[in-house]
Design an enzyme around this catalytic site. Structure first.
Site, PDB file in Angstrom:
ATOM      1  N   THR A 232       0.912  -0.999  -0.234  1.00 20.79           N
ATOM      2  CA  THR A 232       0.132  -0.009  -0.175  1.00 20.79           C
ATOM      3  C   THR A 232       0.908   1.222  -0.015  1.00 20.79           C
ATOM      4  O   THR A 232       0.627   2.269  -0.740  1.00 20.79           O
ATOM      5  CB  THR A 232      -0.913  -0.037   1.205  1.00 20.79           C
ATOM      6  OG1 THR A 232      -1.466  -1.514   1.975  1.00 20.79           O
ATOM      7  CG2 THR A 232      -1.399   1.019   1.319  1.00 20.79           C
ATOM      8  N   VAL A 233       1.689   1.478   1.217  1.00 20.01           N
ATOM      9  CA  VAL A 233       2.076   2.398   1.736  1.00 20.01           C
ATOM     10  C   VAL A 233       3.579   3.085   0.273  1.00 20.01           C
ATOM     11  O   VAL A 233       3.651   3.969  -0.543  1.00 20.01           O
ATOM     12  CB  VAL A 233       3.092   3.035   2.347  1.00 20.01           C
ATOM     13  CG1 VAL A 233       3.702   3.762   2.510  1.00 20.01           C
ATOM     14  CG2 VAL A 233       2.017   2.349   3.264  1.00 20.01           C
TER      15      VAL A 233
ATOM     16  N   LYS B 256       6.500   2.118  12.746  1.00 21.45           N
ATOM     17  CA  LYS B 256       6.149   2.366  14.051  1.00 21.45           C
ATOM     18  C   LYS B 256       5.854   1.849  15.281  1.00 21.45           C
ATOM     19  O   LYS B 256       6.987   1.634  16.180  1.00 21.45           O
ATOM     20  CB  LYS B 256       4.995   3.172  14.344  1.00 21.45           C
ATOM     21  CG  LYS B 256       3.564   2.147  13.780  1.00 21.45           C
ATOM     22  CD  LYS B 256       2.954   3.040  12.000  1.00 21.45           C
ATOM     23  CE  LYS B 256       2.197   1.981  12.409  1.00 21.45           C
ATOM     24  NZ  LYS B 256       1.639   2.007  10.903  1.00 21.45           N
TER      25      LYS B 256
ATOM     26  N   ILE C 285      -0.069  13.622   8.597  1.00 24.63           N
ATOM     27  CA  ILE C 285      -0.135  14.453   9.595  1.00 24.63           C
ATOM     28  C   ILE C 285       1.252  14.791   9.848  1.00 24.63           C
ATOM     29  O   ILE C 285       1.743  13.760  10.171  1.00 24.63           O
ATOM     30  CB  ILE C 285      -0.956  14.628  10.764  1.00 24.63           C
ATOM     31  CG1 ILE C 285      -2.335  14.190  10.153  1.00 24.63           C
ATOM     32  CG2 ILE C 285      -0.782  15.303  11.370  1.00 24.63           C
ATOM     33  CD1 ILE C 285      -3.396  13.653  11.600  1.00 24.63           C
TER      34      ILE C 285
ATOM     35  N   GLY D  13      -7.138  -0.362   2.418  1.00 17.40           N
ATOM     36  CA  GLY D  13      -5.427  -0.521   2.877  1.00 17.40           C
ATOM     37  C   GLY D  13      -5.040   0.400   3.743  1.00 17.40           C
ATOM     38  O   GLY D  13      -3.764   0.739   4.476  1.00 17.40           O
TER      39      GLY D  13
ATOM     40  N   GLU E 232      -3.119  -2.261   9.150  1.00 16.75           N
ATOM     41  CA  GLU E 232      -2.084  -3.266   9.329  1.00 16.75           C
ATOM     42  C   GLU E 232      -1.696  -5.005   9.275  1.00 16.75           C
ATOM     43  O   GLU E 232      -3.540  -5.426   8.290  1.00 16.75           O
ATOM     44  CB  GLU E 232      -1.429  -3.287  10.531  1.00 16.75           C
ATOM     45  CG  GLU E 232      -1.181  -2.614  11.377  1.00 16.75           C
ATOM     46  CD  GLU E 232      -0.326  -1.732  11.055  1.00 16.75           C
ATOM     47  OE1 GLU E 232       0.920  -1.485  10.507  1.00 16.75           O
ATOM     48  OE2 GLU E 232      -0.482  -0.247  10.513  1.00 16.75           O
TER      49      GLU E 232
ATOM     50  N   ASP F  67      -1.179  -0.573  17.284  1.00 21.93           N
ATOM     51  CA  ASP F  67      -0.833   0.286  16.779  1.00 21.93           C
ATOM     52  C   ASP F  67      -0.878   2.146  16.817  1.00 21.93           C
ATOM     53  O   ASP F  67      -0.099   2.423  17.096  1.00 21.93           O
ATOM     54  CB  ASP F  67      -1.565   0.339  15.579  1.00 21.93           C
ATOM     55  CG  ASP F  67      -0.991   1.467  14.572  1.00 21.93           C
ATOM     56  OD1 ASP F  67      -0.156   1.534  13.524  1.00 21.93           O
ATOM     57  OD2 ASP F  67      -1.360   2.380  14.041  1.00 21.93           O
TER      58      ASP F  67
ATOM     59  N   LYS G 249       2.317   4.512  18.248  1.00 19.37           N
ATOM     60  CA  LYS G 249       3.132   5.680  17.407  1.00 19.37           C
ATOM     61  C   LYS G 249       2.607   6.533  18.834  1.00 19.37           C
ATOM     62  O   LYS G 249       3.148   7.194  18.315  1.00 19.37           O
ATOM     63  CB  LYS G 249       1.910   5.796  16.737  1.00 19.37           C
ATOM     64  CG  LYS G 249       1.202   5.435  15.516  1.00 19.37           C
ATOM     65  CD  LYS G 249      -0.063   5.310  14.821  1.00 19.37           C
ATOM     66  CE  LYS G 249       0.178   4.597  13.517  1.00 19.37           C
ATOM     67  NZ  LYS G 249      -2.123   4.147  13.255  1.00 19.37           N
TER      68      LYS G 249
HETATM   69  P1  NAP Z   1       1.288  -4.219   2.414  1.00 18.90           P
HETATM   70  O1  NAP Z   1       0.683  -3.837   1.705  1.00 18.90           O
HETATM   71  O2  NAP Z   1       1.526  -5.158   3.341  1.00 18.90           O
HETATM   72  O3  NAP Z   1       3.242  -3.840   1.908  1.00 18.90           O
HETATM   73  C1  NAP Z   1       4.377  -4.472   2.216  1.00 18.90           C
HETATM   74  C2  NAP Z   1       5.056  -4.884   1.305  1.00 18.90           C
HETATM   75  O4  NAP Z   1       6.998  -5.274   1.970  1.00 18.90           O
HETATM   76  C3  NAP Z   1       4.714  -5.856   0.487  1.00 18.90           C
HETATM   77  O5  NAP Z   1       5.219  -5.488  -1.187  1.00 18.90           O
HETATM   78  C4  NAP Z   1       5.773  -7.024   0.564  1.00 18.90           C
HETATM   79  O6  NAP Z   1       6.306  -7.628  -0.669  1.00 18.90           O
HETATM   80  C5  NAP Z   1       7.117  -6.253   1.564  1.00 18.90           C
HETATM   81  N1  NAP Z   1       7.732  -7.610   2.299  1.00 18.90           N
HETATM   82  C6  NAP Z   1       6.966  -7.618   3.657  1.00 18.90           C
HETATM   83  N2  NAP Z   1       7.976  -8.754   3.952  1.00 18.90           N
HETATM   84  C7  NAP Z   1       9.670  -8.486   3.555  1.00 18.90           C
HETATM   85  C8  NAP Z   1      10.117  -9.152   3.630  1.00 18.90           C
HETATM   86  N3  NAP Z   1      10.629 -10.042   3.892  1.00 18.90           N
HETATM   87  N4  NAP Z   1      11.487  -8.999   2.659  1.00 18.90           N
HETATM   88  C9  NAP Z   1      10.752  -7.823   1.486  1.00 18.90           C
HETATM   89  N5  NAP Z   1       9.766  -7.712   0.788  1.00 18.90           N
HETATM   90  C10 NAP Z   1       8.853  -8.014   1.801  1.00 18.90           C
HETATM   91  O7  NAP Z   1       1.843  -2.783   3.911  1.00 18.90           O
HETATM   92  P2  NAP Z   1       1.678  -1.405   3.721  1.00 18.90           P
HETATM   93  O8  NAP Z   1       0.125  -1.417   4.789  1.00 18.90           O
HETATM   94  O9  NAP Z   1       2.212  -0.296   2.500  1.00 18.90           O
HETATM   95  O10 NAP Z   1       2.574  -1.055   5.172  1.00 18.90           O
HETATM   96  C11 NAP Z   1       3.626  -1.224   4.891  1.00 18.90           C
HETATM   97  C12 NAP Z   1       4.124   0.232   6.481  1.00 18.90           C
HETATM   98  O11 NAP Z   1       3.708   1.061   6.277  1.00 18.90           O
HETATM   99  C13 NAP Z   1       4.565  -1.089   7.996  1.00 18.90           C
HETATM  100  O12 NAP Z   1       5.089  -0.983   8.785  1.00 18.90           O
HETATM  101  C14 NAP Z   1       3.315  -0.463   8.235  1.00 18.90           C
HETATM  102  O13 NAP Z   1       2.886  -0.069   9.585  1.00 18.90           O
HETATM  103  C15 NAP Z   1       3.187   1.383   7.636  1.00 18.90           C
HETATM  104  N6  NAP Z   1       2.567   2.179   7.555  1.00 18.90           N
HETATM  105  C16 NAP Z   1       1.250   1.584   7.109  1.00 18.90           C
HETATM  106  C17 NAP Z   1       0.078   2.729   6.370  1.00 18.90           C
HETATM  107  C18 NAP Z   1      -0.634   2.617   5.527  1.00 18.90           C
HETATM  108  O14 NAP Z   1      -1.838   3.199   5.078  1.00 18.90           O
HETATM  109  N7  NAP Z   1      -1.190   0.861   5.032  1.00 18.90           N
HETATM  110  C19 NAP Z   1       0.012   3.962   7.098  1.00 18.90           C
HETATM  111  C20 NAP Z   1       1.259   4.173   7.364  1.00 18.90           C
HETATM  112  C21 NAP Z   1       2.448   3.440   8.027  1.00 18.90           C
HETATM  113  P3  NAP Z   1       5.532  -8.123  -1.540  1.00 18.90           P
HETATM  114  O15 NAP Z   1       4.662  -7.431  -1.921  1.00 18.90           O
HETATM  115  O16 NAP Z   1       5.947  -8.981  -2.483  1.00 18.90           O
HETATM  116  O17 NAP Z   1       4.612  -9.602  -0.714  1.00 18.90           O
HETATM  117  N1  HSE Z   2      -3.068   0.769  10.134  1.00 16.93           N
HETATM  118  C1  HSE Z   2      -2.535   1.535  11.125  1.00 16.93           C
HETATM  119  C2  HSE Z   2      -4.078   2.838  10.431  1.00 16.93           C
HETATM  120  C3  HSE Z   2      -1.996   2.572   9.221  1.00 16.93           C
HETATM  121  O1  HSE Z   2      -5.255   2.027  10.168  1.00 16.93           O
HETATM  122  O2  HSE Z   2      -3.631   4.321  11.125  1.00 16.93           O
HETATM  123  C4  HSE Z   2      -1.539   4.003   9.951  1.00 16.93           C
HETATM  124  O3  HSE Z   2      -0.688   4.462  10.632  1.00 16.93           O
END
Ligand code: NAP
Ligand code: HSE
Length: 433
Positions: free
Chosen positions: A18-19, A111, A142, A193, A196, A207, A211
């Protein structure tokens, strides 16, 4: 990083979910604009994923190498900044550790990792004189990290009160505004998306706790281990309690908060009743909001999208750009001493606020009197009490709002209630903001 101030900055991205996809989309969409602001281009050179064959939300463009080998990213001498957007703890820790050891700046949105193992990584980054930036890890788009680290750096922070988890806020808003069941609201948050990879982190308050730990480090220069933080999630919030709260003039929100009580911190994450007149009560869906009160600035409220691809990508990009500026001196935690000391906390039993208590009781004489007597014994003063609805199987809900009371006194009342045969087990207790 290439010392020439107009040389391109080469980025290695770990994670294209997603990110990661949101970040790539903004890098592509705003490339010229970013170059105009920085005076140099940001060039994505390598992307690390788990599954090479998986369909992606963005196309990477020519020349970008897709790999499933972390060593290919951190060991690449041509990469200046490693951006960690994989999530999880162990693999992400190893990647960031190796990147810093290899002399690369790091940007992360993780985080959970920084709450658990931040002190080690910040100490390493400080020894190496490198940036370890994490704006996206708190409240999505933010800019709360920069606000605490830079804009309010000269203030003593009196309090931080935040809606810090988009998924939980989306679920609570969907339950109260649209009458959606909890499970359906969670499924929709996952589809969008926001959640977590392990959504229990969102709904159990962890979560938001991660933070809050980062915000406490930034605001007070103290490390708070998760095990010492009071954390309660939203899984016990029912449509009935949302309705009762509404009738009293409140909405239920998952709140993370900390305040400074004469040098000791009072901190916790839990569902709270928020009066409808407060700005935080009107934060809906996946939006987040943070109210910070500095001793000089007074109260400031930041409100925006707390999760999702582009909003979170926006915060990641801000960090990449900050680290790409010529003559950049890293400012990771906002404090010069590393490691920071452990937090000094007030005993949570001494924390004081109004409370909401929902008993399910046998519809018979003397029940209200017995509960009121227990409240009197523990010094809890009642503000409002109502008996709601018709008896079901001989039981009815009785709901109390109290004046301010210490946690210890409320626990005394709840312990008494557990011994009263006419009260059903499972009394609901929420705190009031
Ligand atoms: P996600 O959609 O699950 O994407 C994770 C990505 O990392 C995927 O592309 C996955 O590969 C890759 N990955 C995971 N483990 C791996 C490993 N061991 N080696 C290589 N690649 C690996 O997660 P996300 O929602 O983008 O979140 C990513 C981070 O941002 C997390 O720490 C989350 O807490 C943080 N975050 C998320 C949001 C949100 O709104 N989603 C907001 C703020 C912070 P594949 O695609 O090949 O499986
Ligand atoms: N899973 C987290 C949330 C993503 O819903 O706030 C943003 O950090």
């Amino acid at each position: 990083m290439n010392a020439a101030s107009d040389a391109p900055v080469r980025i290695g991205l770990a994670g294209l979910g997603t990110v990661g996809s949101g970040l790539v989309a903004i890098l592509q969409r705003n490339a010229e604009w970013i170059a105009r602001r920085l005076g140099r281009r940001l060039v994505l050179t390598k992307v690390l994923v788990r599954s090479l064959g998986k369909p992606r939300a963005v196309s990477l463009g020519q020349g970008v190498v897709l790999t499933d080998d972390p060593g290919a990213l951190v060991g690449d001498p041509d990469i200046d900044i490693v951006v960690e957007l994989m999530g999880g703890i162990d693999a992400a820790f190893d990647l960031i550790h190796q990147a810093l050891c290899a002399g690369k700046h790091v940007v992360t949105a993780n985080k959970a990792l920084l709450a658990a193992r931040g002190p080690e990584l910040f100490a390493l980054a400080a020894r190496k004189g490198l940036g370890l930036y994490y704006e996206a890890s708190c409240a999505g788009a933010i800019p709360i990290v920069a606000t605490l680290k830079e804009s309010l750096a000269g203030n003593r922070i009196k309090s931080i009160i935040g809606i810090l988890n988009g998924t939980a806020n989306y679920i609570l808003s969907s339950m109260s505004d649209k009458g959606l069941p909890f499970a359906e609201a969670l499924r929709k948050a996952q589809e969008r998306g926001y959640a977590e990879a392990d959504p229990t982190l969102d709904i159990e308050g962890l979560d938001a706790a991660h933070k809050l730990i980062l915000l406490i480090r930034l605001a007070y220069g103290q490390n708070l281990p998760l095990a010492r933080l009071f954390v309660e999630g939203i899984t016990r919030v029912t449509p009935d309690d949302i309705r009762f709260a509404d009738e009293f003039g409140y909405v239920i929100k998952l709140i993370g908060q900390v305040h400074d009580a004469d040098g000791k911190l009072v901190a916790g994450v839990c569902p709270m009743l928020v009066h409808k007149d407060y700005l935080l009560a009107s934060v809906r869906g996946a939006f987040n909001a943070v109210r910070v009160e500095g001793d000089a600035s007074g109260p400031i409220i930041l409100h925006g999208k707390g999760a999702g691809d582009l909003p979170t990508g926006s915060a990641v990009l801000a960090d990449i750009m900050a680290l790409s500026r010529a003559c950049m001196v890293p400012n990771n935690t906002g404090f010069l001493t590393e490691p920071l000391p452990e937090a000094t906390l007030l005993d949570p039993m001494d924390a004081v606020c109004p409370h909401y208590i929902h008993f399910t009781v046998k519809d018979q004489p003397g029940v209200m009197a017995a509960i009121s007597k227990s409240m009197g014994v523990h010094g809890v003063s009642i503000r409002q009490a109502v008996q709601k609805g018709e008896p079901e199987d001989g039981y009815v809900p009785i709901v109390f709002l109290t004046h301010e009371a210490a946690e210890r006194a409320i626990q005394g009342v709840l312990d008494d209630a557990a011994d009263m045969p006419f009260i059903k087990p499972g009394t609901v207790h929420f705190r009031v903001l």
